[in-house]
Design an enzyme around this catalytic site. Sequence first.
Site, short mmCIF file in Angstrom:
data_model
loop_
_atom_site.label_atom_id
_atom_site.label_comp_id
_atom_site.label_asym_id
_atom_site.label_seq_id
_atom_site.Cartn_x
_atom_site.Cartn_y
_atom_site.Cartn_z
N THR A 8 0.85 -1.23 -0.04
CA THR A 8 0.00 -0.18 -0.11
C THR A 8 0.78 1.16 0.22
OG1 THR A 8 -1.74 -1.06 0.94
CG2 THR A 8 -1.77 1.10 1.36
N THR A 87 1.67 -4.24 4.37
CA THR A 87 1.47 -4.73 5.78
C THR A 87 0.83 -6.03 5.99
OG1 THR A 87 -0.90 -3.64 5.72
CG2 THR A 87 0.82 -2.02 6.28
N ASP A 88 0.37 -6.54 4.77
CA ASP A 88 -0.53 -7.88 5.16
C ASP A 88 0.45 -9.08 5.65
OD1 ASP A 88 -2.88 -6.61 4.91
OD2 ASP A 88 -3.27 -6.90 2.91
C1 SIN Z 1 -1.33 -2.91 2.81
O1 SIN Z 1 0.07 -2.77 2.46
O2 SIN Z 1 -1.50 -2.40 3.61
C2 SIN Z 1 -1.95 -4.04 2.21
C3 SIN Z 1 -1.53 -4.50 0.86
C4 SIN Z 1 -0.06 -5.21 1.02
O3 SIN Z 1 -0.06 -6.01 2.04
O4 SIN Z 1 0.50 -5.29 -0.20
#
Ligand code: SIN
Length: 313
Positions: A8, A87-88
Amino acid sequence: MLLGTGGTIAGRAAEAADNVGYVAGQVDVAEFVAAVPALDEAPLDVEQIAQIDSKDMGLGVWQALVRRIAAHLERQEVKAVIVTHGTDTIEETAFLLQSLLRPAKPVVLTCAMRPSTALMPDGPQNLSDAVVVARYEGAVGVVVVCAGQVHGARDVAKVHTYRLDAFDSGDAGPLACVEEGRVRAFRNWDSAGEDRPFDTKARARFLAIKELPRVELITSHADADGSLVRGLLALRHERPLRGIVVAGTGNGTVHSALTKALNDAQAQGVRVRLTSRCVNGRVVPHPGLAFEDAGGLSPVKARLALALDLLEV
Ligand code: SIN
């Protein structure tokens, strides 16, 4: 060194007001850095390793990351490596890097909960904080920096779906925070709860493989019947089942029907490790545990740890 993998933090939405309907992994890491004025002072070399939504993280990108980070850490002029990541699955990558590199220099993973096109994106601040942490004298090993907090690779977990401070280190707590461009450490980062011995040969084994040993993750729950495990055992898969991590209830209890199926799996040579589906706390080992204890790791990290251990065999 700053290595980009997508997420993200590199995401783009059609509307500035849209914080959820964006596409992750769109903006090159060099472009992103150029747009953060606070980084003008920091000599950062950048390299794009991947451009993905981290839900799709897997062996290929991990091998490229391990290879490139190891090479950069060996360069005397490189003080630290920063990685931008979604983040995932950042907690899985952090754990994997710590397990395979156990670096003396800091490897700082950072991310964002809002895309780069948001009215108030959090990526630029997180990246600025990551640079501060990378330059901090006491920094060592793999850490995750998000929302002004520094988390150790072993303990960090994503615990919220959209809040900017989406990460938590459970009972251990964060290692430090970043306040106005300064690190305030809460404890020594040296070992950061590391109780697994460092296997110096694991990295070479990991870099040589074409696929990770197949380890599945199963949750115990009310009305469980073990049919998923039996289905897995019946599958004639080209990647044979080598291990199962079970996220048990509470202090590692497992529904009796699922226990039976897992015992059958063990009898067929499948390694079974036990974690808890509880968000906080760890399974307190005791003689009555149904399966091998995963050492307090979260289910997703225990899955990776078992896959790495199976590489030894
Ligand atoms: C994010 O980064 O918050 C979600 C998408 C990902 O993990 O690439």
